[in-house]
Design a protein around this motif. Structure first.
Motif, PDB file in Angstrom:
ATOM      1  N   ASP A  48      27.917  19.512  40.400  1.00 12.47           N
ATOM      2  CA  ASP A  48      27.274  18.114  39.867  1.00 12.47           C
ATOM      3  C   ASP A  48      26.020  17.906  41.407  1.00 12.47           C
ATOM      4  N   LEU A  49      24.750  17.629  41.357  1.00 15.33           N
ATOM      5  CA  LEU A  49      23.968  17.920  42.578  1.00 15.33           C
ATOM      6  C   LEU A  49      24.217  16.323  42.669  1.00 15.33           C
ATOM      7  N   ALA A  50      24.394  15.715  42.323  1.00 16.02           N
ATOM      8  CA  ALA A  50      23.719  14.339  42.129  1.00 16.02           C
ATOM      9  C   ALA A  50      24.595  13.708  42.971  1.00 16.02           C
ATOM     10  N   GLU A  51      25.324  13.722  43.253  1.00 16.08           N
ATOM     11  CA  GLU A  51      27.776  13.546  43.682  1.00 16.08           C
ATOM     12  C   GLU A  51      27.554  14.796  44.355  1.00 16.08           C
ATOM     13  N   GLN A  52      26.582  15.722  45.016  1.00 12.43           N
ATOM     14  CA  GLN A  52      27.013  17.366  46.060  1.00 12.43           C
ATOM     15  C   GLN A  52      28.566  17.972  45.744  1.00 12.43           C
ATOM     16  N   LYS A  53      28.603  18.158  45.115  1.00  8.49           N
ATOM     17  CA  LYS A  53      29.801  19.024  44.578  1.00  8.49           C
ATOM     18  C   LYS A  53      30.228  19.554  43.894  1.00  8.49           C
ATOM     19  N   ALA A  54      30.984  20.496  43.387  1.00 12.52           N
ATOM     20  CA  ALA A  54      31.186  22.373  42.715  1.00 12.52           C
ATOM     21  C   ALA A  54      32.741  21.972  42.435  1.00 12.52           C
ATOM     22  N   VAL A  55      33.035  21.999  40.928  1.00 17.80           N
ATOM     23  CA  VAL A  55      34.394  21.391  40.506  1.00 17.80           C
ATOM     24  C   VAL A  55      34.338  22.945  40.111  1.00 17.80           C
ATOM     25  N   ILE A  56      35.413  23.534  40.998  1.00 18.08           N
ATOM     26  CA  ILE A  56      36.687  24.831  40.382  1.00 18.08           C
ATOM     27  C   ILE A  56      37.839  24.375  39.720  1.00 18.08           C
ATOM     28  N   ASN A  57      38.061  25.740  38.658  1.00 18.74           N
ATOM     29  CA  ASN A  57      39.531  25.197  37.974  1.00 18.74           C
ATOM     30  C   ASN A  57      40.153  26.916  38.312  1.00 18.74           C
ATOM     31  N   PRO A  58      40.514  27.745  39.639  1.00 19.30           N
ATOM     32  CA  PRO A  58      40.876  27.898  39.618  1.00 19.30           C
ATOM     33  C   PRO A  58      42.139  28.910  39.078  1.00 19.30           C
ATOM     34  N   PRO A  59      42.094  30.725  39.254  1.00 25.17           N
ATOM     35  CA  PRO A  59      43.506  31.059  38.346  1.00 25.17           C
ATOM     36  C   PRO A  59      44.100  31.360  39.719  1.00 25.17           C
TER      37      PRO A  59
ATOM     38  N   ASP B 245      48.189  29.978  49.307  1.00 21.50           N
ATOM     39  CA  ASP B 245      47.791  31.148  50.571  1.00 21.50           C
ATOM     40  C   ASP B 245      49.155  31.460  50.350  1.00 21.50           C
ATOM     41  N   ARG B 246      50.085  31.247  49.091  1.00 21.74           N
ATOM     42  CA  ARG B 246      51.261  32.113  49.132  1.00 21.74           C
ATOM     43  C   ARG B 246      51.213  33.168  47.936  1.00 21.74           C
ATOM     44  N   ALA B 247      50.352  33.831  47.736  1.00 22.49           N
ATOM     45  CA  ALA B 247      50.185  34.659  46.842  1.00 22.49           C
ATOM     46  C   ALA B 247      50.642  36.055  46.713  1.00 22.49           C
ATOM     47  N   GLU B 248      51.856  36.600  46.366  1.00 25.77           N
ATOM     48  CA  GLU B 248      52.195  37.966  46.207  1.00 25.77           C
ATOM     49  C   GLU B 248      51.549  39.204  46.096  1.00 25.77           C
ATOM     50  N   ILE B 249      51.758  39.648  46.774  1.00 24.55           N
ATOM     51  CA  ILE B 249      51.137  41.325  46.673  1.00 24.55           C
ATOM     52  C   ILE B 249      51.938  41.837  46.676  1.00 24.55           C
ATOM     53  N   VAL B 250      52.231  42.943  45.493  1.00 30.45           N
ATOM     54  CA  VAL B 250      53.330  44.367  45.107  1.00 30.45           C
ATOM     55  C   VAL B 250      52.759  45.342  44.788  1.00 30.45           C
ATOM     56  N   SER B 251      53.086  46.181  45.962  1.00 31.67           N
ATOM     57  CA  SER B 251      53.246  47.564  46.017  1.00 31.67           C
ATOM     58  C   SER B 251      53.125  48.007  44.828  1.00 31.67           C
ATOM     59  N   SER B 252      52.363  48.772  43.721  1.00 28.19           N
ATOM     60  CA  SER B 252      52.597  49.682  42.747  1.00 28.19           C
ATOM     61  C   SER B 252      53.154  51.213  43.010  1.00 28.19           C
ATOM     62  N   ARG B 253      53.042  51.332  44.209  1.00 34.10           N
ATOM     63  CA  ARG B 253      53.562  52.317  44.236  1.00 34.10           C
ATOM     64  C   ARG B 253      54.985  52.390  44.253  1.00 34.10           C
ATOM     65  N   ASP B 254      55.697  53.692  43.103  1.00 39.24           N
ATOM     66  CA  ASP B 254      57.680  53.684  43.255  1.00 39.24           C
ATOM     67  C   ASP B 254      57.788  55.075  43.055  1.00 39.24           C
ATOM     68  N   ASP B 255      57.542  56.080  44.583  1.00 34.91           N
ATOM     69  CA  ASP B 255      58.037  57.027  44.772  1.00 34.91           C
ATOM     70  C   ASP B 255      59.769  56.184  45.286  1.00 34.91           C
ATOM     71  N   GLY B 256      60.413  55.658  45.525  1.00 34.69           N
ATOM     72  CA  GLY B 256      61.548  55.921  45.666  1.00 34.69           C
ATOM     73  C   GLY B 256      61.991  55.444  47.629  1.00 34.69           C
ATOM     74  N   HIS B 257      61.013  54.649  48.231  1.00 30.05           N
ATOM     75  CA  HIS B 257      60.926  54.211  49.272  1.00 30.05           C
ATOM     76  C   HIS B 257      60.641  53.003  49.577  1.00 30.05           C
ATOM     77  N   HIS B 258      62.046  52.722  49.398  1.00 27.98           N
ATOM     78  CA  HIS B 258      62.367  51.182  49.909  1.00 27.98           C
ATOM     79  C   HIS B 258      61.348  50.579  50.794  1.00 27.98           C
ATOM     80  N   ASP B 259      61.462  51.110  52.469  1.00 27.03           N
ATOM     81  CA  ASP B 259      60.987  49.972  52.561  1.00 27.03           C
ATOM     82  C   ASP B 259      59.104  50.243  52.729  1.00 27.03           C
ATOM     83  N   ASP B 260      58.794  51.078  52.291  1.00 31.02           N
ATOM     84  CA  ASP B 260      57.176  50.932  51.296  1.00 31.02           C
ATOM     85  C   ASP B 260      57.571  50.707  50.345  1.00 31.02           C
ATOM     86  N   ASP B 261      57.761  50.527  49.270  1.00 30.98           N
ATOM     87  CA  ASP B 261      57.752  49.682  48.274  1.00 30.98           C
ATOM     88  C   ASP B 261      58.058  48.050  47.738  1.00 30.98           C
ATOM     89  N   GLN B 262      58.569  47.211  49.020  1.00 33.86           N
ATOM     90  CA  GLN B 262      59.202  46.180  49.130  1.00 33.86           C
ATOM     91  C   GLN B 262      57.378  45.723  49.140  1.00 33.86           C
TER      92      GLN B 262
END
Length: 193
Positions: free
Chosen positions: A152-163, A169-186
């Motif tokens: 909306d250029l008149a209102e000077q805004k961009a409206v978003i619907n983010p996934p 900021d609290r998104a989790e990132i999980v390792s895809s490796r599964d090699d049995g080393h628990h310290d690497d797979d957390q």
């Protein structure tokens, strides 16, 4: 307002033609015969387009006064700049010039402020809004219809619907490796940007 519309590439043939890397969605308007373009470096121009044609998928231009390969090669890497009326809009109502989007407020549909568009990054697959958040951090938002629901250029805004995860900021990132080393797979917690 001045917009970069192309970058001159290598000379093509011996009669002064050059290849160009097009940086506009409207090459037929900005790079047509008779167009007078400013240059960066300024000492190379202004240049007037004499002819243009497509050869093997590349746009070739010839400029007035550039008659041989040496003169064409001397223009290599020169940016071509069009002088555009700041109120001018692209023909397609769903398209915008970068200068129209800069500094727009980015908000959710409910009005929650996310930040302001500080930069627009043009990638081969899509464009990205680089959004500066109120806390000074940056966020990258793909400029695609599914996420940016309204400009909306008149209102000077961009409206978003983010996934989920795009601005959370609290998104989790999980390792895809599964090699049995628990310290690497957390699962690790981190910010998604």
């Amino acid at each position: 307002m001045q917009l970069v519309v192309a970058r001159i590439g290598r000379a093509h043939g011996i009669k002064g033609e050059v290849t160009v890397e097009v940086r506009t969605d409207e090459p037929e308007l900005r790079l047509g015969p008779g167009a007078v373009l400013l240059t960066d470096p300024a000492s190379a121009g202004p240049l007037t387009i004499e002819t243009g044609r497509v050869h093997s998928g590349r746009l070739l231009l010839r400029f007035e006064g550039v008659r041989d390969r040496n003169a064409a090669e001397a223009l290599r890497n020169t940016l071509l700049i069009a002088d555009v009326d700041p109120d001018e809009r692209p023909e397609d109502e769903d398209e915008f010039y970068d200068h129209q989007l800069m500094d727009l407020d980015v908000v959710l549909a409910d009005g929650t402020e996310i930040g302001r568009i500080a930069e627009i990054s043009h990638l081969p697959s899509q464009d990205l809004f680089i959004v500066e958040r109120p806390d000074g951090t940056e966020l990258m938002i793909p400029f695609v219809e599914e996420i940016v629901t309204d400009i909306d250029l008149a209102e000077q805004k961009a409206v978003i619907n983010p996934p989920p995860g795009l601005i959370d900021d609290r998104a989790e990132i999980v390792s895809s490796r599964d090699d049995g080393h628990h310290d690497d797979d957390q699962a690790t917690k981190g910010t998604q940007a």
